[in-house]
Design a protein around this motif. Structure first.
Motif, PDB file in Angstrom:
ATOM      1  N   GLU A   5     -20.100 -32.654  84.246  1.00 25.99           N
ATOM      2  CA  GLU A   5     -20.445 -33.181  85.569  1.00 25.99           C
ATOM      3  C   GLU A   5     -19.241 -33.928  86.139  1.00 25.99           C
ATOM      4  OE1 GLU A   5     -23.805 -36.111  87.525  1.00 25.99           O
ATOM      5  OE2 GLU A   5     -24.189 -35.173  85.592  1.00 25.99           O
ATOM      6  N   PRO A   6     -18.698 -33.452  87.264  1.00 21.63           N
ATOM      7  CA  PRO A   6     -17.515 -34.095  87.861  1.00 21.63           C
ATOM      8  C   PRO A   6     -17.873 -35.411  88.567  1.00 21.63           C
ATOM      9  CG  PRO A   6     -17.778 -31.812  88.603  1.00 21.63           C
ATOM     10  CD  PRO A   6     -19.053 -32.225  87.929  1.00 21.63           C
ATOM     11  N   PRO A   7     -16.855 -36.204  88.888  1.00 26.06           N
ATOM     12  CA  PRO A   7     -17.095 -37.458  89.611  1.00 26.06           C
ATOM     13  C   PRO A   7     -17.696 -37.208  91.001  1.00 26.06           C
ATOM     14  CG  PRO A   7     -14.841 -37.369  88.755  1.00 26.06           C
ATOM     15  CD  PRO A   7     -15.449 -36.017  88.547  1.00 26.06           C
ATOM     16  N   GLU A   8     -18.520 -38.154  91.439  1.00 26.74           N
ATOM     17  CA  GLU A   8     -19.124 -38.097  92.779  1.00 26.74           C
ATOM     18  C   GLU A   8     -18.040 -38.043  93.850  1.00 26.74           C
ATOM     19  OE1 GLU A   8     -22.228 -38.119  94.088  1.00 26.74           O
ATOM     20  OE2 GLU A   8     -23.286 -38.144  92.184  1.00 26.74           O
ATOM     21  N   GLY A   9     -18.354 -37.387  94.958  1.00 31.15           N
ATOM     22  CA  GLY A   9     -17.478 -37.389  96.119  1.00 31.15           C
ATOM     23  C   GLY A   9     -16.272 -36.469  96.016  1.00 31.15           C
ATOM     24  N   THR A  10     -16.250 -35.579  95.025  1.00 33.13           N
ATOM     25  CA  THR A  10     -15.129 -34.646  94.890  1.00 33.13           C
ATOM     26  C   THR A  10     -15.590 -33.239  95.264  1.00 33.13           C
ATOM     27  OG1 THR A  10     -15.621 -34.148  92.566  1.00 33.13           O
ATOM     28  CG2 THR A  10     -14.124 -36.006  93.000  1.00 33.13           C
ATOM     29  N   PRO A  11     -14.666 -32.382  95.684  1.00 35.38           N
ATOM     30  CA  PRO A  11     -15.052 -30.998  95.969  1.00 35.38           C
ATOM     31  C   PRO A  11     -15.653 -30.309  94.743  1.00 35.38           C
ATOM     32  CG  PRO A  11     -12.913 -31.442  96.927  1.00 35.38           C
ATOM     33  CD  PRO A  11     -13.268 -32.637  96.072  1.00 35.38           C
ATOM     34  N   ARG A  12     -15.117 -30.615  93.564  1.00 38.74           N
ATOM     35  CA  ARG A  12     -15.656 -30.019  92.342  1.00 38.74           C
ATOM     36  C   ARG A  12     -17.106 -30.455  92.122  1.00 38.74           C
ATOM     37  NH1 ARG A  12     -13.798 -27.083  88.299  1.00 38.74           N
ATOM     38  NH2 ARG A  12     -14.800 -27.281  86.278  1.00 38.74           N
ATOM     39  N   ARG A  13     -17.436 -31.689  92.472  1.00 35.10           N
ATOM     40  CA  ARG A  13     -18.820 -32.159  92.323  1.00 35.10           C
ATOM     41  C   ARG A  13     -19.738 -31.394  93.267  1.00 35.10           C
ATOM     42  NH1 ARG A  13     -21.800 -36.269  89.929  1.00 35.10           N
ATOM     43  NH2 ARG A  13     -23.950 -35.857  90.528  1.00 35.10           N
ATOM     44  N   ALA A  14     -19.266 -31.097  94.466  1.00 31.29           N
ATOM     45  CA  ALA A  14     -20.064 -30.312  95.404  1.00 31.29           C
ATOM     46  C   ALA A  14     -20.349 -28.931  94.817  1.00 31.29           C
ATOM     47  CB  ALA A  14     -19.354 -30.194  96.749  1.00 31.29           C
ATOM     48  N   GLN A  15     -19.352 -28.318  94.188  1.00 28.36           N
ATOM     49  CA  GLN A  15     -19.552 -27.013  93.547  1.00 28.36           C
ATOM     50  C   GLN A  15     -20.543 -27.123  92.395  1.00 28.36           C
ATOM     51  OE1 GLN A  15     -15.426 -26.348  92.570  1.00 28.36           O
ATOM     52  NE2 GLN A  15     -15.240 -24.778  94.165  1.00 28.36           N
ATOM     53  N   TYR A  16     -20.405 -28.159  91.600  1.00 32.26           N
ATOM     54  CA  TYR A  16     -21.309 -28.396  90.474  1.00 32.26           C
ATOM     55  C   TYR A  16     -22.752 -28.542  90.968  1.00 32.26           C
ATOM     56  CZ  TYR A  16     -23.389 -30.817  86.460  1.00 32.26           C
ATOM     57  OH  TYR A  16     -24.207 -31.194  85.429  1.00 32.26           O
ATOM     58  N   ASP A  17     -22.933 -29.378  91.988  1.00 30.30           N
ATOM     59  CA  ASP A  17     -24.274 -29.592  92.530  1.00 30.30           C
ATOM     60  C   ASP A  17     -24.860 -28.297  93.082  1.00 30.30           C
ATOM     61  OD1 ASP A  17     -24.214 -32.263  91.828  1.00 30.30           O
ATOM     62  OD2 ASP A  17     -23.794 -32.990  93.852  1.00 30.30           O
ATOM     63  N   LEU A  18     -24.033 -27.482  93.691  1.00 33.28           N
ATOM     64  CA  LEU A  18     -24.496 -26.202  94.220  1.00 33.28           C
ATOM     65  C   LEU A  18     -24.962 -25.287  93.082  1.00 33.28           C
ATOM     66  CD1 LEU A  18     -24.979 -24.620  96.788  1.00 33.28           C
ATOM     67  CD2 LEU A  18     -22.626 -23.814  96.671  1.00 33.28           C
ATOM     68  N   CYS A  19     -24.222 -25.244  91.979  1.00 33.49           N
ATOM     69  CA  CYS A  19     -24.649 -24.447  90.824  1.00 33.49           C
ATOM     70  C   CYS A  19     -25.985 -24.955  90.279  1.00 33.49           C
ATOM     71  CB  CYS A  19     -23.599 -24.497  89.714  1.00 33.49           C
ATOM     72  SG  CYS A  19     -22.203 -23.396  89.957  1.00 33.49           S
ATOM     73  N   VAL A  20     -26.125 -26.261  90.172  1.00 35.46           N
ATOM     74  CA  VAL A  20     -27.384 -26.838  89.692  1.00 35.46           C
ATOM     75  C   VAL A  20     -28.513 -26.457  90.654  1.00 35.46           C
ATOM     76  CG1 VAL A  20     -28.628 -29.007  89.304  1.00 35.46           C
ATOM     77  CG2 VAL A  20     -26.326 -28.696  88.364  1.00 35.46           C
ATOM     78  N   ASN A  21     -28.254 -26.533  91.958  1.00 36.33           N
ATOM     79  CA  ASN A  21     -29.264 -26.148  92.948  1.00 36.33           C
ATOM     80  C   ASN A  21     -29.701 -24.694  92.753  1.00 36.33           C
ATOM     81  OD1 ASN A  21     -28.885 -28.672  94.052  1.00 36.33           O
ATOM     82  ND2 ASN A  21     -27.932 -27.948  95.924  1.00 36.33           N
ATOM     83  N   TYR A  22     -28.733 -23.795  92.570  1.00 37.35           N
ATOM     84  CA  TYR A  22     -29.057 -22.384  92.355  1.00 37.35           C
ATOM     85  C   TYR A  22     -29.968 -22.216  91.142  1.00 37.35           C
ATOM     86  CZ  TYR A  22     -25.475 -20.447  95.562  1.00 37.35           C
ATOM     87  OH  TYR A  22     -24.730 -20.085  96.647  1.00 37.35           O
ATOM     88  N   LEU A  23     -29.618 -22.910  90.042  1.00 37.94           N
ATOM     89  CA  LEU A  23     -30.410 -22.793  88.824  1.00 37.94           C
ATOM     90  C   LEU A  23     -31.825 -23.331  89.006  1.00 37.94           C
ATOM     91  CD1 LEU A  23     -27.660 -23.813  86.259  1.00 37.94           C
ATOM     92  CD2 LEU A  23     -28.786 -21.571  86.411  1.00 37.94           C
ATOM     93  N   VAL A  24     -31.944 -24.473  89.676  1.00 38.77           N
ATOM     94  CA  VAL A  24     -33.266 -25.052  89.914  1.00 38.77           C
ATOM     95  C   VAL A  24     -34.100 -24.125  90.793  1.00 38.77           C
ATOM     96  CG1 VAL A  24     -34.527 -26.961  91.002  1.00 38.77           C
ATOM     97  CG2 VAL A  24     -32.543 -27.436  89.549  1.00 38.77           C
ATOM     98  N   LEU A  25     -33.519 -23.639  91.869  1.00 36.32           N
ATOM     99  CA  LEU A  25     -34.264 -22.745  92.766  1.00 36.32           C
ATOM    100  C   LEU A  25     -34.690 -21.472  92.047  1.00 36.32           C
ATOM    101  CD1 LEU A  25     -35.426 -22.113  95.532  1.00 36.32           C
ATOM    102  CD2 LEU A  25     -33.165 -21.238  96.196  1.00 36.32           C
TER     103      LEU A  25
END
Length: 110
Positions: free
Chosen positions: A44-64
């Motif tokens: 899990e990358p640090p908050e507020g980074t572009p990598r964190r946005a990508q990470y959160d998007l992957c988690v969103n895909y998996l949850v959905l």
């Protein structure tokens, strides 16, 4: 899951008015998605980074995906995967920053 993260996840999944049972299921799916990312080699990358946005998007895909497939039964090999998710996950795995030995030793030393 932090409340701010829950709000964006609910928006991504287009969910509102969940029952307490559904809220519990969402939390389980979120934890499973975070675990999947860890086991895939993506921290899990640090908050507020572009990598964190990508990470959160992957988690969103998996949850959905988990949410949508919770009542689905497959006959044969009729399963499909989101290609956007796969590309993003592969890119994150290939660019995962190295961890030095000092980072993995913790307080126990060598």
């Amino acid at each position: 899951m932090p409340e701010s993260r829950k709000v964006t996840l609910l928006a991504f999944c287009r969910l509102d008015g969940l029952s307490p049972e559904e809220e519990g299921l969402l939390a389980v799916l979120y934890d499973a998605a975070v675990g999947y990312m860890t086991q895939a080699g993506v921290r899990e990358p640090p908050e507020g980074t572009p990598r964190r946005a990508q990470y959160d998007l992957c988690v969103n895909y998996l949850v959905l995906d988990g949410w949508d497939r919770r009542d689905v039964s497959f006959v044969g090999a009729a399963s499909s995967e989101n290609p956007a998710f796969r590309r993003l996950l592969n890119q994150m795995k290939l660019t995962e920053p190295d961890v030095s030995k000092l980072d993995t030793l913790g307080s126990e030393g060598g």
